[in-house]
Design an enzyme around this catalytic site. Sequence first.
Site, PDB file in Angstrom:
ATOM      1  N   LYS A  76      12.571  -4.315  -9.930  1.00  0.00           N
ATOM      2  CA  LYS A  76      12.229  -3.272  -9.580  1.00  0.00           C
ATOM      3  C   LYS A  76      13.630  -2.623 -10.384  1.00  0.00           C
ATOM      4  O   LYS A  76      14.516  -2.924  -9.711  1.00  0.00           O
ATOM      5  CB  LYS A  76      12.068  -2.949  -8.423  1.00  0.00           C
ATOM      6  CG  LYS A  76      11.579  -1.018  -8.013  1.00  0.00           C
ATOM      7  CD  LYS A  76      11.595  -1.234  -6.761  1.00  0.00           C
ATOM      8  CE  LYS A  76      11.315   0.672  -6.379  1.00  0.00           C
ATOM      9  NZ  LYS A  76      10.634   0.707  -4.809  1.00  0.00           N
ATOM     10  N   SER A 151       6.665   3.415  -3.536  1.00  0.00           N
ATOM     11  CA  SER A 151       7.630   3.468  -5.217  1.00  0.00           C
ATOM     12  C   SER A 151       7.624   2.536  -6.199  1.00  0.00           C
ATOM     13  O   SER A 151       8.099   2.267  -7.366  1.00  0.00           O
ATOM     14  CB  SER A 151       8.660   4.154  -5.199  1.00  0.00           C
ATOM     15  OG  SER A 151       9.977   3.327  -4.181  1.00  0.00           O
ATOM     16  N   SER A 175       7.120   1.486   0.500  1.00  0.00           N
ATOM     17  CA  SER A 175       6.707   0.765  -0.859  1.00  0.00           C
ATOM     18  C   SER A 175       7.252   0.004  -1.770  1.00  0.00           C
ATOM     19  O   SER A 175       6.551  -0.437  -2.782  1.00  0.00           O
ATOM     20  CB  SER A 175       8.218   1.724  -1.515  1.00  0.00           C
ATOM     21  OG  SER A 175       8.062   2.830  -1.211  1.00  0.00           O
TER      22      SER A 175
END
Length: 487
Positions: A76, A151, A175
């Site tokens: 990420k 997210s 997330s």
Amino acid sequence: MINASVSELRRALDTRQVSSVELATLFLDRIAERNPALNAFITIDREGALAAARAADARIAAGTAGPLTGIPLAHKDLFCTEGVLTTCGSKMLADFVSPYDAHVVSRLKDAGAVSLGKTNMDEFAMGSSNESSHYGAVRNPWDTTRIPGGSSGGSAAAVAARLVPLATGSDTGGSVRQPASHTGVTGIKPTYGVVSRYGMIAYASSLDQGGAFGASAEDCALLLTAMAGFDPRDSTCLDRPAEDYAAALAPTAGGKPLAGLRIGLPREFFAEGMADDVRAAVDAALDQYRALGAVTVEVSLPNAKLAVPAYYVIAPAEASSNLSRFDGVRYGHRAAEYGDLNDMYCKSRAEGFGAEVKRRILVGTYVLSHGYYDAYYLQAQKLRRLIAQDFQAAFAQCDVIAGPTSPTTAWAIGEKADDPVQMYLSDIYTIAVNLAGLPGLSHPCGFGAGRLPVGLQLIGNYFGESRLLATAHQYQQASDWHLQRPE
């Protein structure tokens, strides 16, 4: 090879059926082919990946390979990566190249894993749909007109589309778990403090925790084992013995592998608000757990309904402080034209941050301001303590708590973009876990309308990662939802 589990890839590498370079090239070519339609990656590091793959091949040849040596993965884009862009999905950091690796990144490098690049995300991890990224929305591989969740939507979409077998994520209010649910993969957020936050760009420091994505609980266990570990550079990282989460997946003797396991079902999670197709898939999954020997008991989390408002006081308050460092002075976006220093601060931040980030900074600054701190922030922290106490009361009656990960399946891109509150409510079942600092896992448990994935959330007590992974693993041994692919 594309759909192989991490264990299967390990065997193929160790028996020389494929080399690390060949495996990395296979997935890099797949990213080049599929990513334009999904927008799951911000940065693809082909040169670095092939160099890491060559080093992995040397380790395999020398007989020093570990479980992840030569296995491709993605990070990420809030984990700092030395020499590679780390943007956090924001214009503010569009040109930021980190001079060092995050602890998670360095641990996975040491394990011999091969990073192929950085995945797309909601800007500064603020979002539930992956629409707030400066680099555009990520598209769900199951239906590219729909969101993948957020997210960590890029990581979830990348694993679901088999652009990579594994990916890292972060979880502040759901997330990892919520996008895992929407994309039909497995994702785990460990107990707060199990994974170091050093080099993980902060959103809300008391809630942020690194997590893992894989097709299955077994894949997640292998990744989390490598990610977790004490780091003295993170004052919130816990100094405790390392665990081998994969070793805990061995089944118990007998035909009922989950015999004696008590699964708590919070009545608040099964009240109004859950879509009918989600409820049907969750109920079927619970029936499967009962068939495996588990018993279900009703528990109560009476303050769960207050988790969302408490979170949206605490998290923005911490964000307003954390994001004050992005001012255009030492790094990050700086406005091209400005009058004086104060004007440079204002214009750089106005240009560098997107609408959702600005919204949360404003809310956070407001609740911390004189006259409102006691009314909002202090009250939210009291609610946080009550929520944690509710979980402990529930765990006196059960071993694991289960329920839906998200109240609906993935919605259409743009559907909730103008209604922040509706977006926030998509994390209604996940946020309380972060407020309490507990571990949580989401695994696929079926499909809703339009063949959109549904996830079941398992919540454990502190340091209950092994139990969560073993529980999900037994379910996945008896089902094939985790083997379904968008194609």
